[in-house]
Design a protein around this motif. Structure first.
Motif, PDB file in Angstrom:
ATOM      1  N   ASP A  81       9.888 -53.850  21.896  1.00  0.00           N
ATOM      2  CA  ASP A  81      11.242 -53.571  22.377  1.00  0.00           C
ATOM      3  C   ASP A  81      11.418 -54.211  23.748  1.00  0.00           C
ATOM      4  OD1 ASP A  81       9.392 -51.732  23.510  1.00  0.00           O
ATOM      5  OD2 ASP A  81      11.028 -50.422  24.100  1.00  0.00           O
ATOM      6  N   ALA A 105      19.476 -58.468  19.491  1.00  0.00           N
ATOM      7  CA  ALA A 105      18.924 -57.924  18.233  1.00  0.00           C
ATOM      8  C   ALA A 105      19.161 -58.917  17.104  1.00  0.00           C
ATOM      9  CB  ALA A 105      19.563 -56.574  17.918  1.00  0.00           C
ATOM     10  N   ARG A 152      16.050 -61.252  14.881  1.00  0.00           N
ATOM     11  CA  ARG A 152      15.762 -60.918  13.471  1.00  0.00           C
ATOM     12  C   ARG A 152      15.008 -62.054  12.785  1.00  0.00           C
ATOM     13  NH1 ARG A 152      21.308 -58.051  13.350  1.00  0.00           N
ATOM     14  NH2 ARG A 152      20.580 -56.027  14.108  1.00  0.00           N
ATOM     15  N   THR A 175      15.660 -55.343  13.436  1.00  0.00           N
ATOM     16  CA  THR A 175      15.823 -55.066  14.869  1.00  0.00           C
ATOM     17  C   THR A 175      17.101 -54.254  15.052  1.00  0.00           C
ATOM     18  OG1 THR A 175      17.181 -57.037  15.213  1.00  0.00           O
ATOM     19  CG2 THR A 175      14.783 -57.294  15.514  1.00  0.00           C
ATOM     20  N   LEU A 207      12.478 -53.230  17.864  1.00  0.00           N
ATOM     21  CA  LEU A 207      12.106 -53.456  16.474  1.00  0.00           C
ATOM     22  C   LEU A 207      12.321 -52.143  15.734  1.00  0.00           C
ATOM     23  CD1 LEU A 207      10.987 -56.129  17.488  1.00  0.00           C
ATOM     24  CD2 LEU A 207       8.950 -55.760  16.092  1.00  0.00           C
TER      25      LEU A 207
END
Ligand code: 6PG
Length: 233
Positions: free
Chosen positions: A71, A115, A119, A156, A172
Motif C-alpha cells: 500500500d 489504484a 492494476r 487494487t 492492494l
C-alpha cells in the motif's frame, strides 16, 4: 482466520527482523532457482524497517528481484511519510536492484488514478512469491481498514477516510495480497497484543482476511504475544 496460520514467537523485535530477513532471502533463492525471478510485496509502516536495514547488508541476486508495495499513502514521492521512500532509505538505495524492477505505487496521482495505474503491474506479477505485511492496532493490514468495504474482485483499491493518517491511500486488495506462494505478517510491541488476541479469537479483522494456498506465517515478539502461544523461537 485461515486454519493454516502459523504463529512464530521471537524474543524481541530484533529477533523478528532477523527471522523475517532470513525468510525473505530464502524465499528469493527458491523462487530464482525455480523461475529466475523473485516477486515480493513489501509491507509498509515502521515494523519492517528493521528487516529492510538487515537486507541492505545482505548478499543476494538482486537483479532477479521485483519489488511491489502492499500500500502507499497519497503523498509526494519524496515525502518522508511514503512507504516507498522509507523503504528506499532503509534498503533499496543501498543494493543494486535495477530501478525498473522496483514498482512503486504512483500514489502522488491521487487514490483513484494510482489504484487504476497499479492494476496492470500487479496483474502481471501474480502470483507473488512472497507477500509481507504489518498489522495495525485496529487489525488493519496494508491499507485495508475495519469497516471499509471494497469490491472483492479488484486487485487494487483507492482508499479514503483512512483512520491512520493520511486519509487518502492506495492498497492492494485482499484478493491480490492472498494470491501468493507465501505470506508473512510481522507484528511487534505490546500495542499489537490486543488485535492479535482478537485475530486468534476469530474476529473478522482485515488482517484475518489474507490467506493463500501456502498459509500465513505470523512473526511476533514476546511483547506482542499473549500467553496463549508458547515461546518457540
Ligand atoms: C501503512 C502500512 C500499515 C502498517 C500498519 C502497522 O501504510 O501504514 O501499510 O498497514 O503495516 O499500520 O504499522 P507499524 O508497523 O508502523 O506499526
Amino acid at each position: 482466520m485461515h486454519n493454516s496460520t502459523r504463529w512464530h514467537v521471537c524474543e524481541d523485535a530484533a529477533a523478528v527482523a532477523t527471522e523475517a530477513a532470513r525468510r525473505i532471502l530464502a524465499a528469493a533463492e527458491t523462487a530464482i532457482a525455480a523461475r529466475g525471478v523473485f516477486r515480493i510485496v513489501l509491507a509498509g509502516g515502521r515494523t519492517p524497517l528493521r528487516t529492510y536495514r538487515l537486507l541492505s547488508r545482505a548478499t543476494a541476486d538482486w537483479t532477479s528481484w521485483h519489488l511491489y508495495f502492499s500500500d502507499e499513502r497519497c503523498l509526494p514521492p519524496d515525502h518522508d511519510g511514503r512507504n516507498s521512500r522509507a523503504t528506499a532509505l532503509a534498503w533499496l538505495d543501498r543494493v543494486p536492484i535495477p530501478a525498473p524492477n522496483i514498482h512503486p505505487i504512483p500514489a502522488e496521482l491521487g487514490a483513484e488514478a494510482a489504484a487504476a495505474a497499479y492494476r496492470h503491474p500487479v496483474s502481471t506479477a501474480l502470483p507473488f512469491d512472497l507477500v509481507t505485511l504489518g498489522m495495525g492496532e485496529d487489525g488493519h493490514t496494508a491499507s485495508l481498514f475495519p469497516g471499509q468495504v471494497h469490491p472483492v474482485a479488484e486487485l487494487t483499491h483507492p482508499i479514503h477516510g483512512a483512520p491512520k493518517p493520511p486519509p487518502d491511500r492506495v492498497s492492494l486488495s485482499a484478493r491480490a495480497l492472498s494470491d501468493a506462494r507465501a505470506i508473512m505478517i510481522l507484528a511487534t510491541g505490546a500495542e499489537k497484543k490486543g488485535p492479535l488476541v482478537a485475530w486468534r479469537a476469530g474476529e473478522p479483522l482485515p488482517v484475518a482476511g489474507i490467506g493463500g494456498t501456502g498459509g500465513v506465517d505470523v512473526l511476533i515478539d514476546r511483547d506482542a504475544n499473549e500467553a496463549l502461544i508458547p515461546y518457540r523461537l
